[in-house]
Write an enzyme that holds these catalytic residues in place. Structure first.
Site, PDB file in Angstrom:
ATOM      1  N   ASP A   3       0.828  -1.211   0.000  1.00 30.91           N
ATOM      2  CA  ASP A   3       0.000   0.000   0.000  1.00 30.91           C
ATOM      3  C   ASP A   3       0.862   1.261   0.000  1.00 30.91           C
ATOM      4  O   ASP A   3       0.337   2.366  -0.020  1.00 30.91           O
ATOM      5  CB  ASP A   3      -0.932  -0.007   1.225  1.00 30.91           C
ATOM      6  N   SER A  33      -7.134   4.891  -0.342  1.00 29.45           N
ATOM      7  CA  SER A  33      -7.289   3.600  -1.003  1.00 29.45           C
ATOM      8  C   SER A  33      -8.762   3.203  -0.973  1.00 29.45           C
ATOM      9  O   SER A  33      -9.415   3.308   0.067  1.00 29.45           O
ATOM     10  CB  SER A  33      -6.447   2.535  -0.295  1.00 29.45           C
ATOM     11  N   GLN A  49      -4.815  -1.750  -7.400  1.00 29.15           N
ATOM     12  CA  GLN A  49      -5.532  -0.908  -6.430  1.00 29.15           C
ATOM     13  C   GLN A  49      -6.165   0.272  -7.136  1.00 29.15           C
ATOM     14  O   GLN A  49      -5.577   0.846  -8.055  1.00 29.15           O
ATOM     15  CB  GLN A  49      -4.587  -0.385  -5.346  1.00 29.15           C
TER      16      GLN A  49
END
Length: 308
Positions: free
Chosen positions: A227, A251, A301
């Site tokens: 991430d 996110s 993502q």
């Protein structure tokens, strides 16, 4: 929350600074390992904490890593995780524990499926589905790793931060970093000065120390690290960056596929690109390679990107 977990979280703020002005190294990595060591409070229910240095929202990689730990604790150790799919539903509150509820969806002959919901203040903040598989033999092929400089000759994250940038980033610039990141492409906070560039970002990463020989922990640390820097590929295309420009981001979802065994405390290349951005959202994909060139994981993502 146990006293051990609380102490581990708070100790992150107490590590001595290194030469580049950033707390890192084995002691900081050990705190990350402790952070991922969830407390079991009931069958299929676990509890985790956040470090005291957390920003306003809990770091998404932390929630993903802890949720994967919760799922893995209910699966036989001989079955390794091969994929996860997750949604970030609400921003996490770092001041209170996170409860992880595991649903044992299926235990098949080859595959095991788990669903995890992270809960705070009585509401879901994160949902993850993960699939585990026993070791099997099959066809083999993989993309080649891009040709890039080796990590050891590249500057650390702290060495790249100028005093002016540290002043802009504030406390975030000096937060403990259990993951050592070395930029191959020019860091977004520097490249923004020359305007937009290709929608891509390349970094070497590794856990900054030695991790225990636990395959599940290796995967969870990589999920934590995945991430980081991924959405930077989107921002690079537009010549802006978090903290230095009026950019709001978060996110939205996260998916990973784990292809081959690896160690997260050895260097891996994170090769990220952004194929599209529209509607206040940006999509980024990433590939993890070992130093020997093996493709070990793929990441996708979508993130909220608002530029004011």
């Amino acid at each position: 929350m146990t006293e051990v977990a609380r102490a581990a979280a708070e100790a992150l703020d107490q590590e001595p600074l290194t030469a580049d002005g950033v707390p890192r190294g084995q002691a900081v990595l050990d705190r990350l390992v402790a952070l991922l060591d969830l407390e079991k409070i009931e069958e299929n229910i676990f509890r985790g904490v956040s470090p005291s240095h957390s920003p306003v929202r809990v770091f998404g990689g932390q929630v993903a890593g802890q949720a994967l730990v919760a799922a893995g604790r209910t699966v036989p150790p001989e079955r390794g995780v091969h994929s996860l799919h997750a949604y970030f539903i609400r921003g996490g509150d770092p001041s209170v524990p996170i409860v992880y509820e595991v649903d044992r969806i299926r235990d098949g002959r080859s595959f095991t499926t788990r669903r995890v919901v992270a809960v705070q203040h009585g509401k879901a903040i994160f949902a993850l589905s993960a699939s585990f598989q026993k070791v099997e033999q099959g066809v083999e092929h993989a993309e080649k790793m891009p040709e890039v400089p080796a990590p050891d000759g590249l500057p650390t994250h702290g060495e790249l931060m100028t005093p002016e940038l540290k002043a802009k980033f504030g406390r975030i610039a000096d937060r403990p970093r259990p993951i050592d990141i070395r930029y191959v492409s020019e860091p977004p906070w520097l490249s923004r000065e020359s305007g937009p560039r290709e929608a891509s970002n390349q970094v070497w990463m590794r856990a900054d120390g030695t991790l225990p020989d636990d395959p599940l922990l290796q995967v969870c640390v990589l999920a934590y690290a995945s991430d980081m820097t991924l959405l930077d590929a989107i921002l690079a295309r537009h010549g802006v960056y978090w903290g230095t420009d009026n950019v709001m981001g978060a996110s939205l979802d996260h998916a990973m596929w784990f292809h081959r065994p690896f160690r997260a405390d050895e260097w891996v290349l994170y090769d990220c690109v952004s194929p599209s951005a529209s509607g206040g959202r940006g999509l980024a994909t990433g590939r993890f390679f070992t130093q020997s060139g093996e493709l070990i994981a793929t990441v996708v993502q979508e993130g909220l990107i608002r530029i004011g």
